[in-house]
Scaffold this motif. Structure first.
Motif, PDB file in Angstrom:
ATOM      1  N   UNK A  32       0.832  -1.197   0.000  1.00 52.26           N
ATOM      2  CA  UNK A  32       0.000   0.000   0.000  1.00 52.26           C
ATOM      3  C   UNK A  32       0.877   1.262   0.000  1.00 52.26           C
ATOM      4  N   UNK A  33       1.950   1.243   0.794  1.00 49.43           N
ATOM      5  CA  UNK A  33       2.867   2.391   0.833  1.00 49.43           C
ATOM      6  C   UNK A  33       3.556   2.589  -0.519  1.00 49.43           C
ATOM      7  N   UNK A  34       3.935   1.491  -1.159  1.00 50.63           N
ATOM      8  CA  UNK A  34       4.584   1.572  -2.466  1.00 50.63           C
ATOM      9  C   UNK A  34       3.625   2.150  -3.500  1.00 50.63           C
ATOM     10  N   UNK A  35       2.369   1.721  -3.464  1.00 48.67           N
ATOM     11  CA  UNK A  35       1.385   2.248  -4.421  1.00 48.67           C
ATOM     12  C   UNK A  35       1.147   3.742  -4.199  1.00 48.67           C
ATOM     13  N   UNK A  36       1.092   4.180  -2.931  1.00 55.09           N
ATOM     14  CA  UNK A  36       0.935   5.609  -2.646  1.00 55.09           C
ATOM     15  C   UNK A  36       2.123   6.396  -3.187  1.00 55.09           C
ATOM     16  N   UNK A  37       3.336   5.855  -2.993  1.00 57.39           N
ATOM     17  CA  UNK A  37       4.541   6.526  -3.485  1.00 57.39           C
ATOM     18  C   UNK A  37       4.509   6.645  -5.000  1.00 57.39           C
ATOM     19  N   UNK A  38       4.117   5.582  -5.690  1.00 58.39           N
ATOM     20  CA  UNK A  38       4.064   5.609  -7.154  1.00 58.39           C
ATOM     21  C   UNK A  38       3.048   6.634  -7.638  1.00 58.39           C
ATOM     22  N   UNK A  39       1.891   6.697  -6.971  1.00 53.78           N
ATOM     23  CA  UNK A  39       0.876   7.685  -7.358  1.00 53.78           C
ATOM     24  C   UNK A  39       1.397   9.104  -7.183  1.00 53.78           C
ATOM     25  N   UNK A  40       2.099   9.361  -6.080  1.00 49.84           N
ATOM     26  CA  UNK A  40       2.663  10.697  -5.853  1.00 49.84           C
ATOM     27  C   UNK A  40       3.756  11.003  -6.876  1.00 49.84           C
ATOM     28  N   UNK A  41       4.580  10.010  -7.178  1.00 52.50           N
ATOM     29  CA  UNK A  41       5.648  10.215  -8.153  1.00 52.50           C
ATOM     30  C   UNK A  41       5.074  10.521  -9.528  1.00 52.50           C
ATOM     31  N   UNK A  42       3.981   9.854  -9.904  1.00 50.09           N
ATOM     32  CA  UNK A  42       3.351  10.124 -11.195  1.00 50.09           C
ATOM     33  C   UNK A  42       2.836  11.558 -11.258  1.00 50.09           C
ATOM     34  N   UNK A  43       2.299  12.057 -10.158  1.00 48.74           N
ATOM     35  CA  UNK A  43       1.800  13.431 -10.166  1.00 48.74           C
ATOM     36  C   UNK A  43       2.947  14.417 -10.332  1.00 48.74           C
ATOM     37  N   UNK A  44       4.128  14.100  -9.770  1.00 50.36           N
ATOM     38  CA  UNK A  44       5.278  14.978  -9.951  1.00 50.36           C
ATOM     39  C   UNK A  44       5.879  14.846 -11.345  1.00 50.36           C
ATOM     40  N   UNK A  45       5.756  13.684 -11.956  1.00 49.91           N
ATOM     41  CA  UNK A  45       6.335  13.472 -13.283  1.00 49.91           C
ATOM     42  C   UNK A  45       5.594  14.279 -14.338  1.00 49.91           C
ATOM     43  N   UNK A  46       4.288  14.395 -14.201  1.00 47.69           N
ATOM     44  CA  UNK A  46       3.509  15.084 -15.221  1.00 47.69           C
ATOM     45  C   UNK A  46       3.662  16.603 -15.119  1.00 47.69           C
ATOM     46  N   UNK A  47       3.643  17.169 -13.944  1.00 48.25           N
ATOM     47  CA  UNK A  47       3.818  18.594 -13.676  1.00 48.25           C
ATOM     48  C   UNK A  47       3.111  19.512 -14.667  1.00 48.25           C
ATOM     49  N   UNK A  48       1.795  19.546 -14.694  1.00 47.41           N
ATOM     50  CA  UNK A  48       1.103  20.458 -15.606  1.00 47.41           C
ATOM     51  C   UNK A  48       1.362  21.934 -15.258  1.00 47.41           C
ATOM     52  N   UNK A  49       1.443  22.248 -13.976  1.00 47.38           N
ATOM     53  CA  UNK A  49       1.725  23.617 -13.524  1.00 47.38           C
ATOM     54  C   UNK A  49       2.799  23.568 -12.451  1.00 47.38           C
ATOM     55  N   UNK A  50       4.080  23.610 -12.831  1.00 50.58           N
ATOM     56  CA  UNK A  50       5.134  23.536 -11.811  1.00 50.58           C
ATOM     57  C   UNK A  50       5.134  24.792 -10.931  1.00 50.58           C
ATOM     58  N   UNK A  51       5.198  24.578  -9.650  1.00 49.42           N
ATOM     59  CA  UNK A  51       5.248  25.674  -8.687  1.00 49.42           C
ATOM     60  C   UNK A  51       6.686  25.847  -8.211  1.00 49.42           C
ATOM     61  N   UNK A  52       7.025  27.000  -7.658  1.00 51.16           N
ATOM     62  CA  UNK A  52       8.392  27.181  -7.131  1.00 51.16           C
ATOM     63  C   UNK A  52       8.754  26.137  -6.075  1.00 51.16           C
ATOM     64  N   UNK A  53       7.801  25.786  -5.226  1.00 48.81           N
ATOM     65  CA  UNK A  53       8.066  24.790  -4.188  1.00 48.81           C
ATOM     66  C   UNK A  53       8.406  23.440  -4.814  1.00 48.81           C
ATOM     67  N   UNK A  54       7.693  23.067  -5.854  1.00 43.88           N
ATOM     68  CA  UNK A  54       7.937  21.804  -6.536  1.00 43.88           C
ATOM     69  C   UNK A  54       9.287  21.818  -7.252  1.00 43.88           C
ATOM     70  N   UNK A  55       9.637  22.921  -7.870  1.00 46.20           N
ATOM     71  CA  UNK A  55      10.920  22.998  -8.582  1.00 46.20           C
ATOM     72  C   UNK A  55      12.106  22.932  -7.620  1.00 46.20           C
TER      73      UNK A  55
END
Length: 85
Positions: A32-55
């Motif tokens: 379950x932890x691995x699946x949560x990590x993968x979901x979060x990583x996918x959201x960072x990979x796509x980055x439709x609107x990168x924010x300064x905090x994310x960069x």
């Protein structure tokens, strides 16, 4: 003698079953932890609107060098941004 061993077998099997059940629940939690990590990583990979905090997460260091011409207002400082990738 045989009945004594037979009495021990169910208790040993019960303990073994309990340990196996605990291991399965730990594996499920890990999955379950691995699946949560993968979901979060996918959201960072796509980055439709990168924010300064994310960069800032992806920047390892920023190198600022001296100007090519001293005391020049028109000449800027060379900057190199090193990323984590």
């Amino acid at each position: 003698m045989i009945s004594g061993r037979y009495g021990q077998k169910p208790s040993e099997l019960g303990q073994g079953l309990k340990s196996i059940t605990e291991r399965i629940s730990e594996m499920g939690m890990g999955e379950m932890c691995i699946r949560e990590f993968i979901d979060k990583a996918k959201s960072y990979m796509e980055m439709p609107n990168p924010t300064p905090k994310l960069l800032r997460v992806f920047i390892r260091r920023v190198e600022v060098y001296e100007k090519f011409e001293n005391y020049s207002r028109a000449c800027g400082n060379p900057i190199v941004i090193r990323l984590v990738f």
